[in-house]
Design a protein around this motif. Sequence first.
Motif, PDB file in Angstrom:
ATOM      1  N   LEU A 128      35.671   9.538  39.855  1.00  7.91           N
ATOM      2  CA  LEU A 128      34.347   8.926  39.753  1.00  7.91           C
ATOM      3  C   LEU A 128      33.468   9.629  38.728  1.00  7.91           C
ATOM      4  O   LEU A 128      32.624   8.998  38.083  1.00  7.91           O
ATOM      5  CB  LEU A 128      33.654   8.938  41.133  1.00  7.91           C
ATOM      6  CG  LEU A 128      34.246   8.028  42.208  1.00  7.91           C
ATOM      7  CD1 LEU A 128      33.469   8.188  43.505  1.00  7.91           C
ATOM      8  CD2 LEU A 128      34.234   6.561  41.768  1.00  7.91           C
ATOM      9  N   SER A 129      33.660  10.951  38.584  1.00  8.52           N
ATOM     10  CA  SER A 129      32.797  11.719  37.686  1.00  8.52           C
ATOM     11  C   SER A 129      33.527  12.301  36.480  1.00  8.52           C
ATOM     12  O   SER A 129      32.892  12.772  35.539  1.00  8.52           O
ATOM     13  CB  SER A 129      32.138  12.870  38.464  1.00  8.52           C
ATOM     14  OG  SER A 129      33.128  13.705  39.051  1.00  8.52           O
ATOM     15  N   ASN A 130      34.867  12.238  36.496  1.00  6.62           N
ATOM     16  CA  ASN A 130      35.655  12.844  35.428  1.00  6.62           C
ATOM     17  C   ASN A 130      36.594  11.805  34.818  1.00  6.62           C
ATOM     18  O   ASN A 130      37.610  11.430  35.422  1.00  6.62           O
ATOM     19  CB  ASN A 130      36.455  14.022  35.976  1.00  6.62           C
ATOM     20  CG  ASN A 130      37.217  14.769  34.896  1.00  6.62           C
ATOM     21  OD1 ASN A 130      37.344  14.301  33.760  1.00  6.62           O
ATOM     22  ND2 ASN A 130      37.743  15.934  35.240  1.00  6.62           N
ATOM     23  N   PRO A 131      36.268  11.329  33.614  1.00 10.85           N
ATOM     24  CA  PRO A 131      37.113  10.291  32.983  1.00 10.85           C
ATOM     25  C   PRO A 131      38.578  10.697  32.856  1.00 10.85           C
ATOM     26  O   PRO A 131      39.473   9.858  32.999  1.00 10.85           O
ATOM     27  CB  PRO A 131      36.463  10.106  31.610  1.00 10.85           C
ATOM     28  CG  PRO A 131      35.037  10.506  31.818  1.00 10.85           C
ATOM     29  CD  PRO A 131      35.089  11.641  32.794  1.00 10.85           C
ATOM     30  N   ARG A 132      38.847  11.957  32.593  1.00  9.01           N
ATOM     31  CA  ARG A 132      40.239  12.402  32.439  1.00  9.01           C
ATOM     32  C   ARG A 132      40.997  12.297  33.761  1.00  9.01           C
ATOM     33  O   ARG A 132      42.195  12.020  33.778  1.00  9.01           O
ATOM     34  CB  ARG A 132      40.267  13.845  31.938  1.00  9.01           C
ATOM     35  CG  ARG A 132      39.761  14.020  30.495  1.00  9.01           C
ATOM     36  CD  ARG A 132      39.932  15.448  30.015  1.00  9.01           C
ATOM     37  NE  ARG A 132      41.333  15.851  30.010  1.00  9.01           N
ATOM     38  CZ  ARG A 132      41.748  17.085  29.731  1.00  9.01           C
ATOM     39  NH1 ARG A 132      40.854  18.036  29.439  1.00  9.01           N
ATOM     40  NH2 ARG A 132      43.031  17.364  29.730  1.00  9.01           N
ATOM     41  N   ALA A 133      40.280  12.513  34.872  1.00  7.84           N
ATOM     42  CA  ALA A 133      40.918  12.451  36.188  1.00  7.84           C
ATOM     43  C   ALA A 133      41.342  11.028  36.547  1.00  7.84           C
ATOM     44  O   ALA A 133      42.149  10.834  37.467  1.00  7.84           O
ATOM     45  CB  ALA A 133      39.980  13.005  37.257  1.00  7.84           C
TER      46      ALA A 133
END
Length: 278
Positions: free
Chosen positions: A77-82
């Motif tokens: 939700l907060s980390n595009p890479r994740a």
Amino acid sequence: MNWLHAVLLGIVEGITEFLPVSSTGHLNIVEKLLGYEINSAGTTAFTAVIQVGAILAAIIYFWADIVRIVSAWFRGLSNPRARQDPDYTLGWGIILGSIPVAVVGLLFKDFIEGPVRSLWVIAGALIIWSGAMWLADRQQNLTKGMKDVTVKDALIIGAFQALAPVFPGISRSGATISAGLFLKFDRVTATRLSFYMGIPSLVAAGLLEAATEASTISNTVGWTPTIVATVVSGIVAYATIAWLLRFVSSNKFTSFLVYRVLLGLIIIALVAAGTIAA
């Protein structure tokens, strides 16, 4: 309801909730044989609430998976890479795939709790849906695994899941596993997806019935037998989950299909002969 009936119905729920044979159908059949009115508000609420025990068993059994998927979803939700993590997509799939059955359950609540709770409907659904399961079970090239799940896949499985409450006898697990096989997931993955997709919807349905029909249960079936049946269903369901995952790793669903058809034919014969009322 006496304790013996509560234990018996808890065992039936625990065995059948995750097998592709329809837990609601089996509960309705046994409740009818025990002399209960299967379309009464109290019996309907009891049937929904004791499913929570089986779902809690699934939560315990798959706890590590659930923590992993939820963690990946929150990270994404907060980390595009994740968001490249397949578990992030799976998390969204489970959430969005649970919407169809929730919408159907709320929109058609009166219909689901009334006209379709008939042994004629259950017998017909057991037999007819066995044809769909037979086709699904004979799909070739089942090469997709859990990392291949897309949101579209989850929505399709969720749409199949929404058929189950409308037609008791189809089986929620039978519908979702069939959808998974049609989508070319291997049998173990299709079965695990069935568990994952069932957790949110069945917990919500059980808790909703417990909250809105608390007085009905108290005045009819009784909360003590309801709790007993819920606990028993959880214990039995845990063992059933472990067995089913081992079974599907090396077997097709043929034995379940034969059982479904035979049970449907027996119900039709009993109702037609007047032995039990529909």
